[in-house]
Design a protein around this motif. Structure first.
Motif, mmCIF file in Angstrom:
data_model
loop_
_atom_site.group_PDB
_atom_site.id
_atom_site.type_symbol
_atom_site.label_atom_id
_atom_site.label_comp_id
_atom_site.label_asym_id
_atom_site.label_seq_id
_atom_site.Cartn_x
_atom_site.Cartn_y
_atom_site.Cartn_z
ATOM 1 N N UNK A 4 -22.395 17.290 -30.100
ATOM 2 C CA UNK A 4 -22.896 18.568 -30.611
ATOM 3 C C UNK A 4 -21.745 19.400 -31.179
ATOM 4 N N UNK A 5 -21.942 19.910 -32.368
ATOM 5 C CA UNK A 5 -20.941 20.793 -32.980
ATOM 6 C C UNK A 5 -21.164 22.198 -32.448
ATOM 7 N N UNK A 6 -20.110 22.797 -31.875
ATOM 8 C CA UNK A 6 -20.215 24.129 -31.298
ATOM 9 C C UNK A 6 -20.215 25.171 -32.406
ATOM 10 N N UNK A 7 -21.274 25.953 -32.464
ATOM 11 C CA UNK A 7 -21.358 26.990 -33.492
ATOM 12 C C UNK A 7 -20.576 28.219 -33.065
ATOM 13 N N UNK A 8 -20.197 29.011 -34.050
ATOM 14 C CA UNK A 8 -19.434 30.222 -33.749
ATOM 15 C C UNK A 8 -19.883 31.365 -34.647
ATOM 16 N N UNK A 9 -19.624 32.572 -34.169
ATOM 17 C CA UNK A 9 -19.807 33.794 -34.940
ATOM 18 C C UNK A 9 -18.448 34.216 -35.458
ATOM 19 N N UNK A 10 -18.427 34.789 -36.646
ATOM 20 C CA UNK A 10 -17.171 35.209 -37.251
ATOM 21 C C UNK A 10 -17.185 36.720 -37.483
ATOM 22 N N UNK A 11 -16.248 37.412 -36.847
ATOM 23 C CA UNK A 11 -16.135 38.863 -36.977
ATOM 24 C C UNK A 11 -14.838 39.214 -37.697
ATOM 25 N N UNK A 12 -14.934 40.166 -38.586
ATOM 26 C CA UNK A 12 -13.757 40.728 -39.247
ATOM 27 C C UNK A 12 -13.455 42.071 -38.608
ATOM 28 N N UNK A 13 -12.256 42.223 -38.058
ATOM 29 C CA UNK A 13 -11.827 43.526 -37.541
ATOM 30 C C UNK A 13 -10.796 44.136 -38.480
ATOM 31 N N UNK A 14 -11.087 45.370 -38.909
ATOM 32 C CA UNK A 14 -10.100 46.178 -39.619
ATOM 33 C C UNK A 14 -9.964 47.482 -38.857
ATOM 34 N N UNK A 15 -8.814 48.123 -38.989
ATOM 35 C CA UNK A 15 -8.593 49.307 -38.178
ATOM 36 C C UNK A 15 -7.549 50.222 -38.798
#
Length: 268
Positions: A4-15
């Motif tokens: 099984x390929x582990x799915x991921x969420x992608x977040x962009x943080x800017x600050x």
């Protein structure tokens, strides 16, 4: 064998955008808005997709409606959900009025698959220092207690662990110990990410990973006793959240150096 390929969420943080009222206004010798746009453009050019953009405070240097409106316009142009937190320079009430669209807003709790994003307000009105009110700590406790099967990413403006920069650490979250005690009670709390320090941080407090992210404009020199700017380029952080609770993260910086940065800081 599990293929099984582990799915991921992608977040962009800017600050720490420090956007000024006028489009061409200069702060510490640079046009902060130019670099904000450059960082956003680079992030979306180098990454196929983000599930969320997280903006962790000091969005405006001298908060006013016109600067927040321009920021809103740029964030909406990404066609990506954006969550905005207040920093010590921000007007949180004004932020909530303007960042109040379906795409760009100031939601404090967001669910993304089997993760929850918990956004905390570390402002102390009239002070550059950070602190978490009883209401914020209760909110955090409730979010973690009520959703034990969701991994948690906690976002806040001020830092909760020392940076080894004496002047910056006078502004650390005053009740950090109480804050971290709550996170350690809940094993699903995986990561805390913050702004404010204008530099990279990646350390652990128990099993909780603590991330600090460079500013989209000027940086502070690490491990400095007094306020000192750094010539390191602006950047952004990508945080990948996996369904099994793992986290991967990296910093990317602009290839262009800051032009005209005023190294002497009379008053920040």
């Amino acid at each position: 064998m599990n293929n099984k390929i582990m799915t991921s969420l992608s977040l962009l943080q800017i600050t720490d955008l420090h956007i000024l009222p006028g489009l061409g206004d200069i702060f510490l010798g640079i046009n902060t808005e130019h670099y904000f746009h450059a960082v956003i453009d680079l992030a979306f050019a180098e990454n196929d997709h983000f599930d969320l953009v997280l903006v962790t405070g000091d969005i405006a240097q001298d908060p006013c409606e016109i600067s927040y409106q321009r920021i809103l316009q740029k964030l909406e142009a990404t066609n990506t959900p954006c969550i905005c937190l207040p920093g010590n320079h921000d007007n949180y009430q004004l932020m909530q009025q303007i960042f109040n669209t379906t795409q760009v807003n100031c939601q404090k709790q967001v669910f993304l698959q089997n993760w929850q994003l918990i956004c905390l307000n570390s402002q102390i009105p009239g002070s550059p220092s950070g602190g978490l009110s009883k209401e914020e700590l209760l909110f955090l406790e409730d979010c973690l207690a009520n959703y034990p099967n969701h991994h948690a990413l906690i976002a806040v403006h001020h830092h909760c662990l020392k940076t080894k920069s004496a002047w910056l650490d006078t502004m650390i979250i005053e009740n950090s110990e109480e804050f971290l005690t709550i996170t350690k009670k809940h094993p699903q709390a995986k990561v805390i990410t913050n702004g404010h320090i204008h530099q990279e941080m990646d350390i652990k407090s128990g099993s909780v990973r603590i991330l600090g992210t460079p500013s989209t404009c000027f940086q502070f020199k690490p491990e400095s006793k007094t306020i000192t700017l750094d010539t390191t380029s602006p950047g952004y952080r990508v945080i990948k959240l996996y369904e099994d609770g793992r986290i991967e993260s990296k910093i990317t910086r602009l290839s262009e150096p800051l032009t005209g940065l005023q190294m002497d800081v009379p008053n920040y």
